[in-house]
Design a protein around this motif. Structure first.
Motif, mmCIF file in Angstrom:
data_model
loop_
_atom_site.group_PDB
_atom_site.id
_atom_site.type_symbol
_atom_site.label_atom_id
_atom_site.label_comp_id
_atom_site.label_asym_id
_atom_site.label_seq_id
_atom_site.Cartn_x
_atom_site.Cartn_y
_atom_site.Cartn_z
ATOM 1 N N THR A 84 35.001 46.320 49.568
ATOM 2 C CA THR A 84 36.190 46.282 48.727
ATOM 3 C C THR A 84 36.033 45.180 47.687
ATOM 4 O O THR A 84 35.358 44.169 47.929
ATOM 5 C CB THR A 84 37.458 46.009 49.564
ATOM 6 O OG1 THR A 84 37.293 44.783 50.277
ATOM 7 C CG2 THR A 84 37.698 47.139 50.548
ATOM 8 N N GLU A 85 36.650 45.386 46.538
ATOM 9 C CA GLU A 85 36.657 44.351 45.507
ATOM 10 C C GLU A 85 37.709 43.322 45.873
ATOM 11 O O GLU A 85 38.903 43.624 45.867
ATOM 12 C CB GLU A 85 36.964 44.955 44.137
ATOM 13 C CG GLU A 85 35.759 45.531 43.425
ATOM 14 C CD GLU A 85 36.068 45.842 41.975
ATOM 15 O OE1 GLU A 85 35.460 45.207 41.094
ATOM 16 O OE2 GLU A 85 36.910 46.718 41.722
ATOM 17 N N ILE A 86 37.273 42.116 46.212
ATOM 18 C CA ILE A 86 38.240 41.077 46.556
ATOM 19 C C ILE A 86 38.577 40.229 45.341
ATOM 20 O O ILE A 86 39.526 39.442 45.374
ATOM 21 C CB ILE A 86 37.721 40.189 47.705
ATOM 22 C CG1 ILE A 86 36.421 39.483 47.321
ATOM 23 C CG2 ILE A 86 37.537 41.025 48.959
ATOM 24 C CD1 ILE A 86 35.968 38.454 48.354
ATOM 25 N N SER A 87 37.827 40.411 44.269
ATOM 26 C CA SER A 87 38.114 39.717 43.024
ATOM 27 C C SER A 87 37.473 40.490 41.883
ATOM 28 O O SER A 87 36.336 40.947 41.996
ATOM 29 C CB SER A 87 37.565 38.285 43.062
ATOM 30 O OG SER A 87 37.743 37.636 41.814
ATOM 31 N N ALA A 88 38.208 40.654 40.794
ATOM 32 C CA ALA A 88 37.684 41.323 39.602
ATOM 33 C C ALA A 88 38.457 40.809 38.403
ATOM 34 O O ALA A 88 39.587 41.243 38.147
ATOM 35 C CB ALA A 88 37.816 42.840 39.724
ATOM 36 N N SER A 89 37.864 39.874 37.690
ATOM 37 C CA SER A 89 38.542 39.265 36.564
ATOM 38 C C SER A 89 37.541 38.956 35.467
ATOM 39 O O SER A 89 36.510 38.303 35.723
ATOM 40 C CB SER A 89 39.245 37.973 37.009
ATOM 41 O OG SER A 89 39.849 37.312 35.917
ATOM 42 N N GLY A 90 37.822 39.430 34.274
ATOM 43 C CA GLY A 90 36.968 39.126 33.134
ATOM 44 C C GLY A 90 35.550 39.627 33.277
ATOM 45 O O GLY A 90 34.619 39.017 32.744
ATOM 46 N N GLY A 91 35.378 40.730 34.002
ATOM 47 C CA GLY A 91 34.039 41.283 34.190
ATOM 48 C C GLY A 91 33.222 40.575 35.243
ATOM 49 O O GLY A 91 32.010 40.815 35.349
ATOM 50 N N LEU A 92 33.854 39.715 36.042
ATOM 51 C CA LEU A 92 33.179 39.022 37.135
ATOM 52 C C LEU A 92 33.739 39.572 38.440
ATOM 53 O O LEU A 92 34.920 39.345 38.764
ATOM 54 C CB LEU A 92 33.402 37.517 37.039
ATOM 55 C CG LEU A 92 33.035 36.868 35.698
ATOM 56 C CD1 LEU A 92 33.296 35.366 35.750
ATOM 57 C CD2 LEU A 92 31.584 37.162 35.314
ATOM 58 N N ASP A 93 32.920 40.291 39.170
ATOM 59 C CA ASP A 93 33.376 41.037 40.341
ATOM 60 C C ASP A 93 32.795 40.461 41.620
ATOM 61 O O ASP A 93 31.611 40.087 41.674
ATOM 62 C CB ASP A 93 32.963 42.508 40.239
ATOM 63 C CG ASP A 93 33.438 43.164 38.956
ATOM 64 O OD1 ASP A 93 34.594 42.916 38.564
ATOM 65 O OD2 ASP A 93 32.658 43.913 38.341
ATOM 66 N N VAL A 94 33.611 40.439 42.670
ATOM 67 C CA VAL A 94 33.170 40.042 44.006
ATOM 68 C C VAL A 94 33.508 41.162 44.972
ATOM 69 O O VAL A 94 34.668 41.580 45.061
ATOM 70 C CB VAL A 94 33.827 38.732 44.465
ATOM 71 C CG1 VAL A 94 33.341 38.359 45.867
ATOM 72 C CG2 VAL A 94 33.558 37.607 43.483
ATOM 73 N N LEU A 95 32.496 41.663 45.661
ATOM 74 C CA LEU A 95 32.690 42.717 46.655
ATOM 75 C C LEU A 95 32.333 42.175 48.029
ATOM 76 O O LEU A 95 31.350 41.437 48.189
ATOM 77 C CB LEU A 95 31.814 43.937 46.354
ATOM 78 C CG LEU A 95 32.176 44.787 45.145
ATOM 79 C CD1 LEU A 95 31.590 44.182 43.869
ATOM 80 C CD2 LEU A 95 31.675 46.216 45.295
ATOM 81 N N ALA A 96 33.127 42.564 49.040
ATOM 82 C CA ALA A 96 32.881 42.130 50.415
ATOM 83 C C ALA A 96 32.828 43.361 51.311
ATOM 84 O O ALA A 96 33.760 44.164 51.320
ATOM 85 C CB ALA A 96 33.972 41.181 50.877
ATOM 86 N N LYS A 97 31.733 43.487 52.063
ATOM 87 C CA LYS A 97 31.533 44.621 52.960
ATOM 88 C C LYS A 97 31.370 44.115 54.393
ATOM 89 O O LYS A 97 30.368 43.463 54.723
ATOM 90 C CB LYS A 97 30.291 45.415 52.554
ATOM 91 C CG LYS A 97 29.907 46.559 53.494
ATOM 92 C CD LYS A 97 28.660 47.276 52.982
ATOM 93 C CE LYS A 97 28.036 48.204 54.023
ATOM 94 N NZ LYS A 97 28.892 49.315 54.411
#
Length: 356
Positions: free
Chosen positions: A133-146
Motif C-alpha cells: 500500500t502507498e503509505i505516503s505519496a506527495s510531490g512525486g515521492l512515493d513510499v510503499l509498504a508490503k
C-alpha cells in the motif's frame, strides 16, 4: 469459465483480461486468479508510471491466489536502467505477475541483473500474498509498504521526478512493531544497515531504493564481499592478483579470489587482500577519467569511498562515481576493462552490489 476450469480437477491459473474497463478488482477475485487492471503498457517511463498509479490503489483486492495484473514488464525494452529497476521493484511490491515482455535471448547483463534478483522476486512471491500500500505519496515521492510472511516489511522508495530526491519514512509508518533497532537489507545493493526507526535514502530520478525491514540489527561494514557490476555481471578485480602498489583495478569474471574480496571500513576505505591494500584514485585525481588502482592504505582522501543506496560508489574526494570505462556499451564490459572515476549518471555501469 471459472466453473469449467475447476471441474477439470487440475491446477490451472485463470487470467482475466478486459483491460480494467469494468473495475475487475471489485469482482474478479471470486472468478479468477489475476486480472488486468489497465490498458496495454508501452516501453516508456510515462506509460509505466501511469499504470503504476492506476494499480497502486487496488491493494485491498489482492491476496493469495488473486492478483492485480498491471500488464507485463518492459524491463529490457529500451527504458533507462533506473526505470527498468523501478518497474521491476514496483511490480514486485504490488505482488504483480512478473511476465517479461523482453526477448531474453538477446538481453544484456544489466537486464539480467534485474530479472534474476531473487531477493526482489521473493518480495513479489511472498506467501502472505499482500500487495503493498502507498503509505505516503506527495510531490512525486512515493513510499510503499508490503507486509511479509516473516513479520518484516518491504519498503519501496520511488522518485517519480526528474531530479534526485531524498525520500524518508519510519518503521512505525511502515507497520512494523516497536523495537530498539531495525535491520535494513537493501535488496539491490545487498548492504545491511541498522536504524533506530528512520528509513531514508537519496533516490535517483525515475528510480527506487528498496529495503526489507525487520526488528534487529546488521551491518556490512567490515565484511568482505566481491563487488558485482550490474552492466557486466563481472567482479571488481585487482589485475593479475598482484599486490604491487599501483596495480590497475578492472573487471573480471567472478572467481572468489582474494583479489576480488573488498571490505568497506568504518573509515570509508575499500580494502582488499585481507585489508592490506586500498582502492585508490591515481595521483589524487579528481577529474573524470582518473584510473583506479590499489595502494597501501593511508587514510588519504583519495582512498575514501561511499556505497550509496542506489548502488553507486562515490569517491568522497572527487564526488565522482566508480565507473566501468565504456561500460555503457557491451564492448566496455569484457574481462580486463579498467575502472575509473566519472560523473555520476545512474547508468548500469555505475551500479554495484555486494555479492554473497
Amino acid at each position: 469459465m471459472r466453473d469449467a476450469l475447476l471441474a477439470t480437477g487440475r491446477p490451472i491459473v485463470y487470467s482475466i483480461c478486459e483491460w480494467g474497463y469494468f473495475d475487475p478488482a471489485t469482482w474478479a477475485p471470486a472468478v479468477g486468479n489475476l486480472w488486468r487492471t489497465t490498458g496495454d503498457i508501452e516501453a516508456n517511463y510515462g506509460s509505466m508510471l501511469s499504470i503504476f498509479h492506476a494499480n497502486a490503489g487496488l491493494a485491498a483486492a489482492a491476496g493469495p491466489g488473486a492478483w492485480n495484473d498491471p500488464d507485463m514488464l518492459e524491463v529490457g525494452n529500451g527504458m533507462r536502467f533506473t526505470e527498468d529497476r523501478a518497474q521491476f521493484s514496483l511490480w514486485s511490491a504490488m505482488a504483480s505477475p512478473l511476465l517479461s515482455g523482453a526477448d531474453l535471448r538477446s538481453a544484456s547483463p544489466a537486464t539480467f541483473s534485474l530479472y534474476l534478483n531473487s531477493d526482489v522476486i521473493a518480495v513479489d512471491q511472498d506467501s502472505l500474498g499482500k500487495q503493498a500500500t502507498e503509505i505516503s505519496a506527495s510531490g512525486g515521492l512515493d513510499v510503499l509498504a508490503k507486509p511479509l510472511s516473516d513479520g518484516g516489511v518491504a519498503v519501496t522508495l520511488f522518485n517519480e521526478g526528474d531530479s534526485r530526491q531524498t525520500i524518508s519514512t519510519t518503521a512505525s509508518a511502515a507497520g512494523l512493531p516497536s523495537a530498539s533497532s531495525y535491520k535494513l537489507t537493501n535488496l539491490w545493493t545487498k548492504e545491511l544497515t541498522t536504524s533506530s526507526g528512520g528509513i531514508s535514502a537519496s533516490v535517483p530520478a525515475h528510480g527506487v531504493v528498496m529495503y526489507r525491514v525487520a526488528p534487529g540489527s546488521g551491518s556490512s561494514t567490515g565484511t568482505t564481499h566481491p563487488l558485482l557490476g550490474s552492466s557486466s555481471g563481472r567482479c571488481v578485480d585487482v589485475n593479475g592478483a598482484s599486490t604491487t602498489a599501483g596495480t590497475a583495478v578492472n573487471l573480471w569474471d567472478c572467481n572468489g579470489g582474494s583479489n576480488q574480496g573488498w571490505s568497506f571500513t568504518s573509515a570509508g576505505e575499500l580494502r582488499t587482500f585481507g585489508g592490506t591494500q586500498c582502492l585508490d584514485a591515481t595521483d589524487n585525481g579528481t577529474t573524470a577519467g582518473t584510473k583506479l588502482i590499489i595502494w597501501p592504505c593511508s587514510g588519504a582522501a583519495n582512498q575514501q569511498w561511499r556505497l550509496n543506496a542506489d548502488g553507486s560508489i562515490t569517491g568522497v574526494q572527487s564526488g565522482l562515481c566508480v565507473d566501468v570505462t565504456g561500460g555503457d556499451k557491451p564492448a566496455g564490459n569484457v574481462n580486463g576493462t579498467p575502472l575509473e572515476l566519472w560523473g555520476c549518471n545512474d547508468g548500469a555501469n555505475q551500479a554495484w552490489s555486494l555479492k554473497g
